[in-house]
Design a protein around this motif. Sequence first.
Motif, PDB file in Angstrom:
ATOM      1  N   PHE A   1       0.702  -1.031   0.043  1.00  0.00           N
ATOM      2  CA  PHE A   1       0.085   0.074  -0.041  1.00  0.00           C
ATOM      3  C   PHE A   1       0.797   1.385   0.101  1.00  0.00           C
ATOM      4  CE2 PHE A   1      -3.203  -2.886   0.668  1.00  0.00           C
ATOM      5  CZ  PHE A   1      -4.523  -2.345   0.318  1.00  0.00           C
ATOM      6  N   GLY A   2       2.165   1.062  -0.287  1.00  0.00           N
ATOM      7  CA  GLY A   2       3.004   2.304  -0.366  1.00  0.00           C
ATOM      8  C   GLY A   2       2.763   2.814  -1.863  1.00  0.00           C
ATOM      9  N   ALA A   3       1.956   2.025  -2.549  1.00  0.00           N
ATOM     10  CA  ALA A   3       1.575   2.448  -3.980  1.00  0.00           C
ATOM     11  C   ALA A   3       0.523   3.649  -3.663  1.00  0.00           C
ATOM     12  CB  ALA A   3       1.113   1.453  -4.913  1.00  0.00           C
ATOM     13  N   VAL A   4      -0.202   3.469  -2.917  1.00  0.00           N
ATOM     14  CA  VAL A   4      -1.428   4.534  -2.677  1.00  0.00           C
ATOM     15  C   VAL A   4      -0.830   5.745  -2.440  1.00  0.00           C
ATOM     16  CG1 VAL A   4      -3.325   5.060  -1.086  1.00  0.00           C
ATOM     17  CG2 VAL A   4      -2.866   2.646  -1.698  1.00  0.00           C
TER      18      VAL A   4
ATOM     19  N   VAL B   1      -6.916  12.320  -1.091  1.00  0.00           N
ATOM     20  CA  VAL B   1      -6.370  12.058   0.653  1.00  0.00           C
ATOM     21  C   VAL B   1      -7.584  11.706   1.289  1.00  0.00           C
ATOM     22  CG1 VAL B   1      -6.267  13.664   2.392  1.00  0.00           C
ATOM     23  CG2 VAL B   1      -4.896  14.010   0.294  1.00  0.00           C
ATOM     24  N   LEU B   2      -8.794  12.168   0.992  1.00  0.00           N
ATOM     25  CA  LEU B   2     -10.019  11.416   1.842  1.00  0.00           C
ATOM     26  C   LEU B   2     -10.359  10.139   1.580  1.00  0.00           C
ATOM     27  CD1 LEU B   2     -12.502  11.968   3.760  1.00  0.00           C
ATOM     28  CD2 LEU B   2     -13.740  12.538   1.499  1.00  0.00           C
ATOM     29  N   GLN B   3     -10.151   9.663   0.256  1.00  0.00           N
ATOM     30  CA  GLN B   3     -10.183   8.184  -0.199  1.00  0.00           C
ATOM     31  C   GLN B   3      -9.018   7.232   0.586  1.00  0.00           C
ATOM     32  OE1 GLN B   3     -12.631   6.761  -2.708  1.00  0.00           O
ATOM     33  NE2 GLN B   3     -11.572   4.955  -1.278  1.00  0.00           N
ATOM     34  N   THR B   4      -7.826   7.824   0.530  1.00  0.00           N
ATOM     35  CA  THR B   4      -6.649   7.162   1.117  1.00  0.00           C
ATOM     36  C   THR B   4      -6.986   7.180   2.782  1.00  0.00           C
ATOM     37  OG1 THR B   4      -5.329   8.217  -0.421  1.00  0.00           O
ATOM     38  CG2 THR B   4      -4.287   7.345   1.763  1.00  0.00           C
TER      39      THR B   4
ATOM     40  N   ASN C   1       8.432   1.470  10.398  1.00  0.00           N
ATOM     41  CA  ASN C   1       7.506   1.368   9.218  1.00  0.00           C
ATOM     42  C   ASN C   1       6.083   1.099   9.400  1.00  0.00           C
ATOM     43  OD1 ASN C   1       9.868   2.221   7.887  1.00  0.00           O
ATOM     44  ND2 ASN C   1      10.563   0.165   7.630  1.00  0.00           N
ATOM     45  N   ALA C   2       5.319   1.437   8.590  1.00  0.00           N
ATOM     46  CA  ALA C   2       3.895   1.219   8.760  1.00  0.00           C
ATOM     47  C   ALA C   2       3.421   0.537   7.299  1.00  0.00           C
ATOM     48  CB  ALA C   2       3.053   2.344   9.127  1.00  0.00           C
ATOM     49  N   ASP C   3       2.182  -0.339   7.486  1.00  0.00           N
ATOM     50  CA  ASP C   3       1.735  -0.769   6.177  1.00  0.00           C
ATOM     51  C   ASP C   3       0.183  -1.487   6.736  1.00  0.00           C
ATOM     52  OD1 ASP C   3       1.197  -1.539   3.719  1.00  0.00           O
ATOM     53  OD2 ASP C   3       2.513  -3.683   3.973  1.00  0.00           O
ATOM     54  N   VAL C   4      -0.504  -1.620   5.516  1.00  0.00           N
ATOM     55  CA  VAL C   4      -1.796  -2.238   5.765  1.00  0.00           C
ATOM     56  C   VAL C   4      -1.614  -3.721   6.014  1.00  0.00           C
ATOM     57  CG1 VAL C   4      -4.075  -2.638   4.681  1.00  0.00           C
ATOM     58  CG2 VAL C   4      -3.120  -0.451   4.539  1.00  0.00           C
TER      59      VAL C   4
ATOM     60  N   MET D   1      -7.480   0.183  -5.745  1.00  0.00           N
ATOM     61  CA  MET D   1      -6.972   1.585  -5.380  1.00  0.00           C
ATOM     62  C   MET D   1      -6.456   2.246  -6.606  1.00  0.00           C
ATOM     63  SD  MET D   1      -7.777   1.898  -2.241  1.00  0.00           S
ATOM     64  CE  MET D   1      -7.148   3.860  -2.247  1.00  0.00           C
ATOM     65  N   ASN D   2      -6.176   1.247  -7.489  1.00  0.00           N
ATOM     66  CA  ASN D   2      -5.698   1.890  -8.715  1.00  0.00           C
ATOM     67  C   ASN D   2      -6.973   2.217  -9.619  1.00  0.00           C
ATOM     68  OD1 ASN D   2      -2.713   2.041  -8.644  1.00  0.00           O
ATOM     69  ND2 ASN D   2      -2.860  -0.238  -9.057  1.00  0.00           N
ATOM     70  N   LEU D   3      -7.954   1.455  -9.478  1.00  0.00           N
ATOM     71  CA  LEU D   3      -9.294   1.634 -10.154  1.00  0.00           C
ATOM     72  C   LEU D   3      -9.951   2.914  -9.653  1.00  0.00           C
ATOM     73  CD1 LEU D   3     -11.473   0.566 -12.282  1.00  0.00           C
ATOM     74  CD2 LEU D   3     -12.111  -0.815 -10.467  1.00  0.00           C
TER      75      LEU D   3
END
Length: 288
Positions: free
Chosen positions: A140-143, A185-188, A213-216, A231-233
């Motif tokens: 989720f670093g891609a987000v 930002v809100l969606q994230t 470090n953090a991740d989902v 998330m890309n969609l």
Amino acid sequence: MASLATHLSAFLFLFPVGLRRLLFSSSLYLKNPSLYRSKTWYFSEPRWKNIDFYALIIALPIASFSEIFIFLTFSGHPTYRFSFFQQSLTLFLFWVLIILVIFREHTDPLLINEGFVFLVAGISFLVEYSVIGKGITGVFGAVYDLLGALTLLCAGCCLYLSIKPSAFFAEFLLSAGLVFKGTWVLQTGLSLYTDVFGLKGCRKMSILTAKGNADVQCDLEEDGLRGVSLMNLLFTGHAILVLVVSIVSFGLLSCNRNLRCGEASGPLLAELESETTPMRALPELEMD
């Protein structure tokens, strides 16, 4: 960027500012495209209507000092603490930008050039880009990479406007970029920091490693990959929605003059026309 509240606050600032800028800049451009010059801020009369500007003056230093307080008191890993200091610096730079806008409005415009203010804005966005998603690893670093791309777009538009303030396309992209950044930002925040709106098979953001470090955290690798695709969609959906809203707003303003905002018929236009009046009058004088 460590909580849903932070993302919601960012949305409440970015979305209205971007939408207001889009409407005001489009109105000014449609009034007289040949005289158009982008403004660092589109003020309206009466002054109390600029409530978003005054809110930023108050809120940005408070948020900056809050980040410093967290930096001084947070007991986690030093790397994670340092990210709070960087975020505080970013907020402080944007507050300095607002102060520069105030000085330019109340002093001789020659003392603080609009190009210089846009340059500072571009640098502020670049600094923000350097801290977005810092310490967030994994799928989720891609987000946050997508959020960083929007920040780079805003930075590029500001730097271009610092050189050529008459470029409406750069102003249009900057305004739409701020709106897009606000919605993303809100969606994230909703997707990464809540269980209700979170992704299937994944839990909300948490600190996972001793390095800070953090991740989902997802139950299966497939859940993480599906989450990235979703998330890309959603990012594509946000882009289409913002583009449609921007184009429709511009179309409505071009078709109906009564919908145009603020300075399109106010002191800014009079100021620009007065600057070009001598140039227009000269040919007429020669013809006489």
